[in-house]
Design a protein around this motif. Structure first.
Motif, PDB file in Angstrom:
ATOM      1  N   GLY A 267      53.490  43.851  24.139  1.00  0.00           N
ATOM      2  CA  GLY A 267      53.455  44.909  25.141  1.00  0.00           C
ATOM      3  C   GLY A 267      52.235  44.883  26.024  1.00  0.00           C
ATOM      4  N   LYS A 268      51.223  44.069  25.671  1.00  0.00           N
ATOM      5  CA  LYS A 268      49.973  44.077  26.431  1.00  0.00           C
ATOM      6  C   LYS A 268      49.725  42.782  27.187  1.00  0.00           C
ATOM      7  N   SER A 269      50.068  41.648  26.585  1.00  0.00           N
ATOM      8  CA  SER A 269      49.693  40.349  27.159  1.00  0.00           C
ATOM      9  C   SER A 269      50.778  39.724  28.016  1.00  0.00           C
ATOM     10  N   LEU A 270      51.937  40.374  28.077  1.00  0.00           N
ATOM     11  CA  LEU A 270      53.045  39.825  28.862  1.00  0.00           C
ATOM     12  C   LEU A 270      53.396  40.803  29.980  1.00  0.00           C
ATOM     13  N   PRO A 271      52.571  40.886  31.012  1.00  0.00           N
ATOM     14  CA  PRO A 271      52.730  41.939  32.031  1.00  0.00           C
ATOM     15  C   PRO A 271      53.996  41.789  32.871  1.00  0.00           C
ATOM     16  N   ASN A 272      54.577  40.587  32.947  1.00  0.00           N
ATOM     17  CA  ASN A 272      55.750  40.380  33.799  1.00  0.00           C
ATOM     18  C   ASN A 272      57.060  40.444  33.035  1.00  0.00           C
ATOM     19  N   LEU A 273      56.997  40.744  31.741  1.00  0.00           N
ATOM     20  CA  LEU A 273      58.193  40.752  30.912  1.00  0.00           C
ATOM     21  C   LEU A 273      59.123  41.895  31.320  1.00  0.00           C
ATOM     22  N   LYS A 274      60.373  41.537  31.653  1.00  0.00           N
ATOM     23  CA  LYS A 274      61.362  42.525  32.070  1.00  0.00           C
ATOM     24  C   LYS A 274      62.483  42.669  31.052  1.00  0.00           C
ATOM     25  N   VAL A 275      62.818  41.597  30.352  1.00  0.00           N
ATOM     26  CA  VAL A 275      63.898  41.642  29.360  1.00  0.00           C
ATOM     27  C   VAL A 275      63.392  41.048  28.056  1.00  0.00           C
ATOM     28  N   LEU A 276      63.473  41.841  26.988  1.00  0.00           N
ATOM     29  CA  LEU A 276      63.056  41.388  25.663  1.00  0.00           C
ATOM     30  C   LEU A 276      64.150  41.734  24.668  1.00  0.00           C
ATOM     31  N   ALA A 277      64.716  40.732  24.013  1.00  0.00           N
ATOM     32  CA  ALA A 277      65.766  40.955  23.018  1.00  0.00           C
ATOM     33  C   ALA A 277      65.303  40.391  21.682  1.00  0.00           C
ATOM     34  N   LEU A 278      65.157  41.282  20.688  1.00  0.00           N
ATOM     35  CA  LEU A 278      64.711  40.898  19.353  1.00  0.00           C
ATOM     36  C   LEU A 278      65.710  41.329  18.292  1.00  0.00           C
ATOM     37  N   HIS A 279      66.912  41.699  18.684  1.00  0.00           N
ATOM     38  CA  HIS A 279      67.875  42.291  17.766  1.00  0.00           C
ATOM     39  C   HIS A 279      68.335  41.304  16.697  1.00  0.00           C
ATOM     40  N   SER A 280      68.821  41.873  15.617  1.00  0.00           N
ATOM     41  CA  SER A 280      69.413  41.104  14.511  1.00  0.00           C
ATOM     42  C   SER A 280      68.445  40.068  13.956  1.00  0.00           C
ATOM     43  N   ASN A 281      67.230  40.520  13.647  1.00  0.00           N
ATOM     44  CA  ASN A 281      66.246  39.725  12.930  1.00  0.00           C
ATOM     45  C   ASN A 281      65.807  40.498  11.692  1.00  0.00           C
ATOM     46  N   LYS A 282      64.650  40.175  11.144  1.00  0.00           N
ATOM     47  CA  LYS A 282      64.167  40.843   9.932  1.00  0.00           C
ATOM     48  C   LYS A 282      62.796  41.460  10.156  1.00  0.00           C
ATOM     49  N   PHE A 283      62.516  41.848  11.386  1.00  0.00           N
ATOM     50  CA  PHE A 283      61.259  42.527  11.666  1.00  0.00           C
ATOM     51  C   PHE A 283      61.222  43.871  10.949  1.00  0.00           C
ATOM     52  N   LYS A 284      59.994  44.280  10.531  1.00  0.00           N
ATOM     53  CA  LYS A 284      59.865  45.499   9.737  1.00  0.00           C
ATOM     54  C   LYS A 284      59.076  46.593  10.435  1.00  0.00           C
ATOM     55  N   LEU A 285      58.049  46.232  11.167  1.00  0.00           N
ATOM     56  CA  LEU A 285      57.149  47.260  11.684  1.00  0.00           C
ATOM     57  C   LEU A 285      57.098  47.210  13.196  1.00  0.00           C
ATOM     58  N   LEU A 286      57.001  48.388  13.777  1.00  0.00           N
ATOM     59  CA  LEU A 286      56.817  48.524  15.220  1.00  0.00           C
ATOM     60  C   LEU A 286      55.719  49.542  15.426  1.00  0.00           C
ATOM     61  N   SER A 287      54.528  49.069  15.771  1.00  0.00           N
ATOM     62  CA  SER A 287      53.369  49.958  15.793  1.00  0.00           C
ATOM     63  C   SER A 287      52.812  50.194  17.182  1.00  0.00           C
ATOM     64  N   SER A 288      53.466  49.677  18.202  1.00  0.00           N
ATOM     65  CA  SER A 288      52.924  49.813  19.556  1.00  0.00           C
ATOM     66  C   SER A 288      53.900  50.527  20.467  1.00  0.00           C
ATOM     67  N   LYS A 289      53.450  51.564  21.159  1.00  0.00           N
ATOM     68  CA  LYS A 289      54.306  52.273  22.102  1.00  0.00           C
ATOM     69  C   LYS A 289      54.697  51.397  23.286  1.00  0.00           C
TER      70      LYS A 289
END
Length: 606
Positions: free
Chosen positions: A494-516
């Protein structure tokens, strides 16, 4: 006496050299137009509306330095007026609106007719909102080049411009001008004729053929659907013929057979539905051949093998089938661009491919060839290629490549993603979707500082996201869904990718989301939990979703309101958009040019 003669000779030589430097060194900056021509231009300017002040440079004594004014290097006479509005259809909507606001308007003052040496006049992409312009232009009998966009109700005035060599009336609505061809046929000196997007739909018969000097003919983006007339066969001097984006059907017209001087032939986006004719082999000078987006069928014609000058070949989006002929890959070595995508062609690939190769959506199979340093764009998607991609990408591993886009999606590739991306730093697009890849994302992928799009969806990629990926400062879209990625989603997304418009991370095994920063970027992932999501994490790292009656009621009300309003809103919005396209020519033109541009960009990427 001899000594004086030598000195005089030196002075004459010096004077001559100074004169050459004066004329050639600084060009028009050292040319001064006559006071009379300067005054003629200022009078001409008085009738114009210039809301964006494009002609603000029209001050001072030397009109040869004014914007859009070109002078003869020897005499200083005004020979060209280039007042074209520099609209660029690659611009954003806001920038394009600014371009339209920069259109010149008002009246065309006849004072420009006093510019006796004027050879070229470009008024295109402006809006003078009237039909008086053509009648005035008909008096400029010395013009050899005319470029304009303006509504006309007749073209009779054109017949007075007997010296005209270059005529561009692209985007002029000629649908009500029934005699357009007869009038243009009266211009014996015409070398270049551009009638793009003019609403033309038929060729009328000609009593005689007066266009035999033509070298460039562009009739693209019209509504022609009738056979080409016989007089086409008399255009023996044609170098470029563009009939794309019309409704021609059947076989390629036989009347084109005699146009053997052609270097550029574009018949794309029509309804041709025959085999590729053998008589194409007579086009020995052809460099660019585009037969894409038709319904040609059968195999790749052997006639193409004889086109020894062709460097770009587009046969995509047809119904070509069967195995690729054995001679074809030897022929392709002369190509810089090859597009066979969206056909039904089978076969295996050779060891070397053209610089830009697009073979997507076919039935090719076998192992991938080794990547060569000449390739800049490669699309092998939606085929049946198999094997490991390491040998393809990483051999030899000490060479730097010029590859900017690679699409290997929808194949049968297996193995780990290789760790040799530090040699592919020119890459802007990487698509490895829908294969059988596994293992971690290698750290060397962080070397791709120019990457705009990275897709590896629907594989078996595991492990955590490497920190080197935060070097993707230009990244705009990425899809890592449907894999086995695990661990916490790093805050740097969320901080180092200023031009990111589309992010898809669905259907993985991520556990934590700590950044607004990720609240609107990481969704549809069953394993995600933690603030700011509703799903809370328990002690062992799994998530529980709060479930209260009040919360369910609120969510139901919101969804009900959403569905009640979205339907009518969509209908009203779509109706307004379609109405604008129907009744506003400029919006329609801008929309379809945008669509064509995006199609070309996507084809270029893939």
């Amino acid at each position: 006496m001899v000594r004086c003669s030598k000195v005089l000779a030196v002075l004459l030589v010096f004077s001559f050299i100074s004169k050459i430097h004066f004329v050639l060194g600084d060009g028009e900056a050292n040319m001064f137009c006559s006071p009379r021509e300067k005054q003629d231009l200022l009078t001409f300017k008085l009738g114009l509306m210039d809301p964006s002040h494009r002609l603000s440079s029209w001050v001072g004594d030397n009109c040869c330095t004014w914007e859009g004014v070109s002078c003869d290097n020897m005499t200083g006479s005004v020979v060209r007026l280039d007042l074209k509005n520099p609209i660029d259809y690659d611009l954003t909507e806001e920038e394009e609106n600014e371009g339209y606001m920069a259109q010149l308007g008002g009246e065309i003052n006849p004072s420009f007719l006093e510019l006796k040496h004027l050879k070229s006049l470009d008024l295109s992409s402006n809006d003078f909102n009237g039909t008086s312009i053509p009648r005035v232009l008909g008096l400029a009998q010395n013009l050899s080049g005319l470029y304009m966009v303006e509504g006309v109700d007749n073209l009779e005035w054109l017949s007075h411009l007997s010296h005209l060599e270059h005529l561009d009336m692209s985007q002029v609505n000629l649908s009500y001008v029934s005699n357009w061809l007869q009038v243009i046929n009266t211009l014996p000196s015409l070398l270049e004729l551009l009638l793009v997007d003019c609403g033309l739909y038929q060729f009328l018969s000609l009593p005689y053929h007066n266009l035999t000097a033509l070298e460039v003919l562009d009739l693209s983006v019209n509504h022609f659907n009738s056979p080409l007339p016989d007089w086409f066969s008399s255009l023996n001097n044609l170098l470029l013929l563009d009939l794309s984006h019309n409704s021609f059907r059947g076989p390629i017209p036989h009347v084109l057979k005699n146009l053997t001087k052609l270097t550029d032939l574009d018949l794309s986006s029509n309804k041709f539905n025959s085999t590729i004719p053998n008589w194409l082999n007579s086009f020995k000078h052809l460099e660019h051949l585009d037969l894409s987006y038709n319904a040609f069928h059968g195999t790749v014609s052997a006639a193409i093998d004889n086109l020894t000058s062709v460097t770009s070949l587009y046969l995509d989006a047809n119904n070509l089938e069967d195995n690729i002929p054995t001679w074809f890959w030897n022929f392709s070595s002369q190509l810089s661009i090859l597009d066979l995508s969206n056909n039904h062609i089978k076969g295996e690939l050779p060891n070397t491919l053209p610089t830009q190769t697009r073979l997507g959506s076919n039935n090719f199979q076998g192992l991938l060839p080794r990547l060569t340093s000449n390739i800049s764009e490669l699309d092998l998607s939606n085929n049946s290629f198999s094997g490991n991609i390491s040998l393809f990408l990483c051999h030899p591993s000490n060479k730097t490549y010029s590859l900017s886009a690679i699409d290997l999606s929808d194949n049968l590739l297996v193995g780990e993603i290789p760790n040799c991306w530090m040699y592919l730093t020119s890459l802007e697009l990487v698509n490895l979707d829908n294969n059988h890849l596994y293992g971690n994302i290698p750290s060397s992928m962080g070397s791709l500082n120019s990457l705009l799009s990275f897709h590896v969806r629907n594989n078996s990629i595991s492990g955590e996201l490497p920190s080197s990926l935060q070097n993707y400062t230009q990244l705009q879209t990425t899809n890592l869904g449907n894999n086995d990625l695990s661990g916490s989603i790093p805050t740097w997304i969320g901080k180092s990718l200023p031009n990111l418009k589309v992010l898809a991370l669905h259907s993985n095994k991520f556990k934590l989301l700590s950044s607004k920063h990720l609240l609107n970027r990481a969704v549809s992932n069953d394993g995600l939990c933690g603030t700011p999501l509703m799903k809370k994490c328990n002690g062992n790292g799994s998530g529980e979703i709060p479930n209260t009656q009040a919360q369910d009621s609120d969510e139901y009300d919101m969804m009900e309101q959403f569905y009640v309003t979205v339907g009518p809103g969509f209908v009203v919005g779509l109706t307004g958009f379609c109405a604008a396209l129907v009744f506003m020519d400029k919006w329609r033109l801008a929309y379809f040019r945008f669509v064509e541009d995006m199609k070309d960009r996507l084809l270029a990427r893939f």
